[in-house]
Scaffold this motif. Structure first.
Motif, short mmCIF file in Angstrom:
data_model
loop_
_atom_site.label_atom_id
_atom_site.label_comp_id
_atom_site.label_asym_id
_atom_site.label_seq_id
_atom_site.Cartn_x
_atom_site.Cartn_y
_atom_site.Cartn_z
N ILE A 53 0.84 -1.20 0.00
CA ILE A 53 0.00 0.00 0.00
C ILE A 53 0.87 1.25 0.00
CG2 ILE A 53 -1.67 1.32 1.38
CD1 ILE A 53 -2.86 -1.10 -0.10
N GLU A 54 1.99 1.21 0.69
CA GLU A 54 2.89 2.37 0.74
C GLU A 54 3.42 2.72 -0.65
OE1 GLU A 54 4.47 5.62 2.48
OE2 GLU A 54 3.14 4.16 3.42
N LYS A 55 3.73 1.71 -1.45
CA LYS A 55 4.22 1.94 -2.82
C LYS A 55 3.11 2.57 -3.67
CE LYS A 55 7.22 -0.67 -5.16
NZ LYS A 55 8.15 0.38 -5.46
N ILE A 56 1.89 2.10 -3.51
CA ILE A 56 0.75 2.65 -4.26
C ILE A 56 0.51 4.10 -3.86
CG2 ILE A 56 -1.72 2.40 -4.72
CD1 ILE A 56 -1.31 -0.66 -4.22
N ALA A 57 0.53 4.35 -2.56
CA ALA A 57 0.32 5.73 -2.06
C ALA A 57 1.44 6.65 -2.55
CB ALA A 57 0.26 5.72 -0.54
N ASN A 58 2.68 6.18 -2.51
CA ASN A 58 3.80 6.98 -2.99
C ASN A 58 3.66 7.31 -4.47
OD1 ASN A 58 5.13 7.26 -0.57
ND2 ASN A 58 6.48 5.50 -0.91
N HIS A 59 3.17 6.35 -5.24
CA HIS A 59 3.00 6.61 -6.68
C HIS A 59 2.03 7.77 -6.89
CE1 HIS A 59 2.92 5.91 -10.95
NE2 HIS A 59 1.62 6.08 -10.89
N ALA A 60 0.90 7.75 -6.20
CA ALA A 60 -0.08 8.83 -6.35
C ALA A 60 0.50 10.15 -5.86
CB ALA A 60 -1.35 8.49 -5.57
N TYR A 61 1.21 10.12 -4.75
CA TYR A 61 1.81 11.34 -4.17
C TYR A 61 2.81 11.97 -5.13
CZ TYR A 61 4.64 14.20 -1.01
OH TYR A 61 5.33 15.23 -0.42
N TYR A 62 3.74 11.18 -5.64
CA TYR A 62 4.77 11.72 -6.53
C TYR A 62 4.19 12.11 -7.90
CZ TYR A 62 8.45 10.82 -3.21
OH TYR A 62 9.23 10.85 -2.10
N THR A 63 3.15 11.41 -8.34
CA THR A 63 2.51 11.80 -9.60
C THR A 63 2.01 13.23 -9.51
OG1 THR A 63 1.91 9.52 -10.14
CG2 THR A 63 0.66 11.26 -11.23
N PHE A 64 1.41 13.58 -8.38
CA PHE A 64 0.95 14.97 -8.20
C PHE A 64 2.10 15.94 -8.39
CE2 PHE A 64 0.81 18.68 -5.47
CZ PHE A 64 -0.30 19.33 -5.98
N TRP A 65 3.20 15.70 -7.72
CA TRP A 65 4.33 16.64 -7.78
C TRP A 65 4.98 16.66 -9.15
CZ3 TRP A 65 4.32 20.29 -4.49
CH2 TRP A 65 3.80 20.09 -3.22
N TYR A 66 4.94 15.55 -9.89
CA TYR A 66 5.54 15.52 -11.23
C TYR A 66 4.64 16.16 -12.28
CZ TYR A 66 9.20 12.42 -9.48
OH TYR A 66 10.25 11.88 -8.80
N VAL A 67 3.33 16.23 -12.03
CA VAL A 67 2.42 16.85 -12.99
C VAL A 67 2.56 18.37 -12.99
CG1 VAL A 67 -0.04 17.35 -13.38
CG2 VAL A 67 0.72 14.99 -13.09
#
Length: 116
Positions: A53-67
């Motif tokens: 779950i931490e990997k999934i949450a990190n993906h969403a979190y970093y996607t925001f910052w990369y967009v």
């Protein structure tokens, strides 16, 4: 192996579908493309493949910052396209995005967010 082929087929169908919609309607195609459909697919694939779950949450979190640093490209591209043509607009947009990303990464570092 069958699951990987399925993932490729669904993801490719999404891209092809959006490009076909965009041929018929600029606004609706852009609306569909602006939805985070690929991100949702990635989150689903990660979940189905039993990633933590931490990997999934990190993906969403970093996607925001990369967009965020990619947004200026969407304003620059139409301007460049009308004046310099498609290929120049694409290349300039890529370089603009790289520059914006580097500057953005430096700025958010002060907030404790490490993107690089």
């Amino acid at each position: 192996m069958l699951f990987i082929i399925f993932k490729y087929a669904v993801t490719a169908a999404l891209v092809v579908g959006i490009s076909e919609i965009a041929k018929r309607s600029d606004k609706f195609g852009a609306f569909i493309a602006s939805l985070p459909l690929v991100t949702f697919l990635v989150l689903i694939w990660l979940y189905v493949e039993k990633q933590p779950i931490e990997k999934i949450a990190n993906h969403a979190y970093y996607t925001f910052w990369y967009v965020v640093p990619t947004l200026p490209m969407f304003l620059a591209f139409p301007f460049l396209l009308h004046r310099f043509g498609f290929w120049f607009a694409i290349l300039a947009s890529i370089f603009l995005t790289i520059i914006c990303f580097g500057l953005f990464a430096l700025c958010v570092r002060y907030l404790g967010i490490e993107l690089l």
